[in-house]
Motif scaffolding. Structure first.
Motif, PDB file in Angstrom:
ATOM      1  N   ASP A 176      -1.509  -6.264  -0.366  1.00  0.00           N
ATOM      2  CA  ASP A 176      -1.574  -7.579   0.290  1.00  0.00           C
ATOM      3  C   ASP A 176      -1.345  -8.687  -0.734  1.00  0.00           C
ATOM      4  OD1 ASP A 176      -2.015  -6.535   2.825  1.00  0.00           O
ATOM      5  OD2 ASP A 176      -4.196  -6.702   2.675  1.00  0.00           O
ATOM      6  N   ALA A 177      -1.932  -8.530  -1.915  1.00  0.00           N
ATOM      7  CA  ALA A 177      -1.749  -9.528  -2.968  1.00  0.00           C
ATOM      8  C   ALA A 177      -0.278  -9.602  -3.374  1.00  0.00           C
ATOM      9  CB  ALA A 177      -2.621  -9.199  -4.175  1.00  0.00           C
ATOM     10  N   ARG A 178       0.379  -8.446  -3.500  1.00  0.00           N
ATOM     11  CA  ARG A 178       1.796  -8.434  -3.884  1.00  0.00           C
ATOM     12  C   ARG A 178       2.650  -9.044  -2.770  1.00  0.00           C
ATOM     13  NH1 ARG A 178       5.487  -9.579  -7.333  1.00  0.00           N
ATOM     14  NH2 ARG A 178       7.285  -8.193  -7.339  1.00  0.00           N
ATOM     15  N   ARG A 179       2.311  -8.793  -1.516  1.00  0.00           N
ATOM     16  CA  ARG A 179       3.070  -9.399  -0.414  1.00  0.00           C
ATOM     17  C   ARG A 179       2.970 -10.926  -0.487  1.00  0.00           C
ATOM     18  NH1 ARG A 179       5.479  -8.107   4.475  1.00  0.00           N
ATOM     19  NH2 ARG A 179       5.576  -9.884   5.883  1.00  0.00           N
ATOM     20  N   SER A 196      11.025  -2.907  -6.824  1.00  0.00           N
ATOM     21  CA  SER A 196      11.067  -1.566  -6.229  1.00  0.00           C
ATOM     22  C   SER A 196      11.644  -1.622  -4.819  1.00  0.00           C
ATOM     23  CB  SER A 196       9.655  -0.970  -6.182  1.00  0.00           C
ATOM     24  OG  SER A 196       8.880  -1.617  -5.188  1.00  0.00           O
ATOM     25  N   SER A 197      12.037  -0.458  -4.310  1.00  0.00           N
ATOM     26  CA  SER A 197      12.601  -0.406  -2.960  1.00  0.00           C
ATOM     27  C   SER A 197      11.582  -0.869  -1.922  1.00  0.00           C
ATOM     28  CB  SER A 197      13.102   1.001  -2.637  1.00  0.00           C
ATOM     29  OG  SER A 197      12.045   1.927  -2.682  1.00  0.00           O
ATOM     30  N   TYR A 198      10.327  -0.522  -2.108  1.00  0.00           N
ATOM     31  CA  TYR A 198       9.293  -0.956  -1.166  1.00  0.00           C
ATOM     32  C   TYR A 198       9.165  -2.480  -1.180  1.00  0.00           C
ATOM     33  CZ  TYR A 198       4.762  -1.596   1.042  1.00  0.00           C
ATOM     34  OH  TYR A 198       3.747  -2.016   1.865  1.00  0.00           O
ATOM     35  N   GLU A 199       9.175  -3.074  -2.367  1.00  0.00           N
ATOM     36  CA  GLU A 199       9.065  -4.530  -2.467  1.00  0.00           C
ATOM     37  C   GLU A 199      10.306  -5.210  -1.877  1.00  0.00           C
ATOM     38  OE1 GLU A 199       6.273  -5.071  -6.392  1.00  0.00           O
ATOM     39  OE2 GLU A 199       8.374  -4.535  -6.690  1.00  0.00           O
ATOM     40  N   ARG A 200      11.487  -4.624  -2.113  1.00  0.00           N
ATOM     41  CA  ARG A 200      12.689  -5.198  -1.512  1.00  0.00           C
ATOM     42  C   ARG A 200      12.616  -5.146   0.007  1.00  0.00           C
ATOM     43  NH1 ARG A 200      15.047  -1.987  -5.262  1.00  0.00           N
ATOM     44  NH2 ARG A 200      16.006  -0.687  -3.651  1.00  0.00           N
ATOM     45  N   LYS A 201      12.080  -4.056   0.551  1.00  0.00           N
ATOM     46  CA  LYS A 201      11.928  -3.966   2.011  1.00  0.00           C
ATOM     47  C   LYS A 201      10.999  -5.074   2.509  1.00  0.00           C
ATOM     48  CE  LYS A 201      10.413  -1.357   5.974  1.00  0.00           C
ATOM     49  NZ  LYS A 201      10.209  -2.595   6.674  1.00  0.00           N
ATOM     50  N   LEU A 202       9.902  -5.298   1.799  1.00  0.00           N
ATOM     51  CA  LEU A 202       9.004  -6.391   2.182  1.00  0.00           C
ATOM     52  C   LEU A 202       9.737  -7.730   2.142  1.00  0.00           C
ATOM     53  CD1 LEU A 202       5.666  -5.486   0.346  1.00  0.00           C
ATOM     54  CD2 LEU A 202       6.157  -5.292   2.787  1.00  0.00           C
TER      55      LEU A 202
END
Length: 165
Positions: free
Chosen positions: A101-104, A131-137
């Motif tokens: 949540d903090a990273r989002r 990362s791919s997960y962060e790019r998706k977010l």
């Protein structure tokens, strides 16, 4: 490797993902015990991935593991442990002490800063590699704001570029 040698694997079932989460939880419980850190593990399946979160009361030591780089490293170790045990590649997501949540929220601020550049006349705004997960977010956040985004680059240099429609 030629394209002919690549086979599509069927998407994991909810039962597969729950089993993956159980393996991950066992690995993380042992790790927390070794580090003498108190934490409660919660398992969930969302968007075709196993999600494992480690939560604890303040002062339980979990905050020592919640830095983004540490969470990323522990996630990779946990994925390897799952893969070693199941024989299948894992895309599980690990959250420690609310780190996701903090990273989002950080990513939302990055997107907001990019939108300001677009508002000031820039034709596009590039975000740092992630990362791919962060790019998706980021893609989800950008879409929610009515903009478009695409990822460019390879490997560790892959990043997102944001544009107006």
């Amino acid at each position: 490797m030629s394209v002919e040698n690549i086979t599509e694997r069927p998407a994991p079932t909810v039962a597969d993902l729950e089993a993956e989460g159980d393996v991950a939880a066992d690995f993380l419980e042992e790790l927390l015990d070794i580090a003498d850190i108190d934490g409660d593990l919660n398992l969930d399946v969302r968007q075709g991935r196993a999600y494992v979160s480690v939560e604890a009361e303040e002062g339980g030591g979990v905050e020592l593991l919640s830095a983004p780089d540490t969470v990323q490293a522990l996630q990779e170790l946990t994925r390897l442990a799952v893969q070693s045990r199941t024989g299948s590649f894992s895309r599980l997501i690990l959250d420690i002490g609310g780190s996701r949540d903090a990273r989002r929220r950080q990513l939302e601020r990055l997107v907001d800063a990019a939108v300001v550049k677009l508002d000031e006349g820039a034709s596009q705004a590039s975000l740092p590699a992630m990362s791919s997960y962060e790019r998706k977010l980021v893609h989800d956040i950008v879409s929610d704001r009515g903009l478009t985004s695409e990822s460019y680059g390879e490997g560790a240099d892959r990043h997102t570029v944001i544009r107006r429609h």
